[in-house]
Design a protein around this motif. Structure first.
Motif, short mmCIF file in Angstrom:
data_model
loop_
_atom_site.label_atom_id
_atom_site.label_comp_id
_atom_site.label_asym_id
_atom_site.label_seq_id
_atom_site.Cartn_x
_atom_site.Cartn_y
_atom_site.Cartn_z
N UNK A 61 1.63 -4.37 6.01
CA UNK A 61 2.66 -5.15 6.52
C UNK A 61 2.44 -5.65 7.87
N UNK A 62 1.72 -5.07 8.59
CA UNK A 62 1.46 -5.26 10.03
C UNK A 62 0.60 -6.40 10.33
N UNK A 63 -0.25 -6.74 9.22
CA UNK A 63 -1.20 -7.61 9.39
C UNK A 63 -0.86 -8.83 8.35
N UNK A 64 0.39 -9.11 8.13
CA UNK A 64 0.49 -10.11 7.22
C UNK A 64 0.20 -11.65 7.72
N UNK A 65 0.20 -11.89 9.15
CA UNK A 65 -0.11 -12.93 9.67
C UNK A 65 -1.41 -13.65 9.44
N UNK A 66 -2.34 -12.58 9.39
CA UNK A 66 -3.75 -12.70 9.54
C UNK A 66 -4.50 -11.57 8.81
N UNK A 67 -4.14 -11.50 7.29
CA UNK A 67 -4.82 -10.21 6.77
C UNK A 67 -6.21 -9.96 6.93
N UNK A 68 -6.52 -8.66 7.55
CA UNK A 68 -7.87 -8.40 7.38
C UNK A 68 -8.62 -7.76 6.23
N UNK A 69 -7.74 -7.20 5.41
CA UNK A 69 -7.91 -6.58 4.31
C UNK A 69 -8.24 -7.32 3.00
N UNK A 70 -9.13 -6.99 2.02
CA UNK A 70 -9.12 -7.89 0.77
C UNK A 70 -8.28 -7.08 -0.09
N UNK A 71 -8.34 -7.43 -1.39
CA UNK A 71 -7.57 -7.19 -2.61
C UNK A 71 -7.92 -5.76 -2.79
N UNK A 72 -9.16 -5.20 -2.71
CA UNK A 72 -9.36 -3.95 -2.95
C UNK A 72 -9.04 -2.89 -2.07
N UNK A 73 -8.83 -3.47 -0.55
CA UNK A 73 -8.49 -2.54 0.37
C UNK A 73 -7.12 -2.38 0.37
N UNK A 74 -6.33 -3.37 -0.17
CA UNK A 74 -4.90 -3.69 -0.09
C UNK A 74 -4.53 -2.43 -1.13
N UNK A 75 -5.14 -2.56 -2.30
CA UNK A 75 -4.88 -1.79 -3.63
C UNK A 75 -4.87 -0.34 -3.04
N UNK A 76 -6.05 0.01 -2.44
CA UNK A 76 -6.40 1.28 -1.88
C UNK A 76 -5.11 1.85 -0.91
N UNK A 77 -4.85 1.02 0.13
CA UNK A 77 -3.71 1.09 1.11
C UNK A 77 -2.57 1.54 0.31
N UNK A 78 -2.23 0.78 -0.68
CA UNK A 78 -0.92 1.01 -1.64
C UNK A 78 -0.93 2.45 -2.31
N UNK A 79 -2.21 2.58 -2.86
CA UNK A 79 -2.55 3.76 -3.64
C UNK A 79 -2.40 5.04 -2.80
N UNK A 80 -2.87 5.11 -1.62
CA UNK A 80 -2.90 6.02 -0.45
C UNK A 80 -1.50 6.40 -0.01
#
Length: 105
Positions: A61-80
């Motif tokens: 949520x902190x990086x919505x303006x310019x996401x640095x994470x790809x889809x796999x990283x986002x999925x990992x963030x959510x799972x964690x």
């Protein structure tokens, strides 16, 4: 599933849409539902204590303006984040019920 205190792997499809639309992610974790509606019963409604937690995936949520994470990283963030929330719910459930169920690993 036998172990209600662990998460199964997340699938990436939903996270692809979240990533493309740059929308914030919030989650709800609940523990104790397996007592309310056991898998071997056709209908739920058993007396049970269910513990819940609502959370935000702040790392995304902190990086919505310019996401640095790809889809796999986002999925990992959510799972964690959900995994942490689930472990907290398991621990709170054990405190509230005095249960000898598996506690936080």
């Amino acid at each position: 599933r036998k172990d209600q205190s662990t998460l199964m792997d997340f699938r990436r499809g939903t996270f692809q849409i979240v990533h493309e639309l740059k929308i914030p992610v919030y989650g709800l974790t609940m523990y104790g539902n397996h007592h309310f509606w056991p898998t071997n019963k056709p209908m739920g409604g058993c007396p049970a204590t269910v513990v819940s937690d609502v959370f935000a995936v702040e790392e995304w949520n902190a990086q919505l303006d310019s996401p640095k994470a790809d889809v796999a990283a986002l999925c990992g963030m959510c799972q964690e984040r959900m995994g942490k929330s689930l472990l907290d719910c398991v621990a709170r459930h054990a405190e509230v019920t005095g249960s000898s169920e598996k506690k936080v690993k």
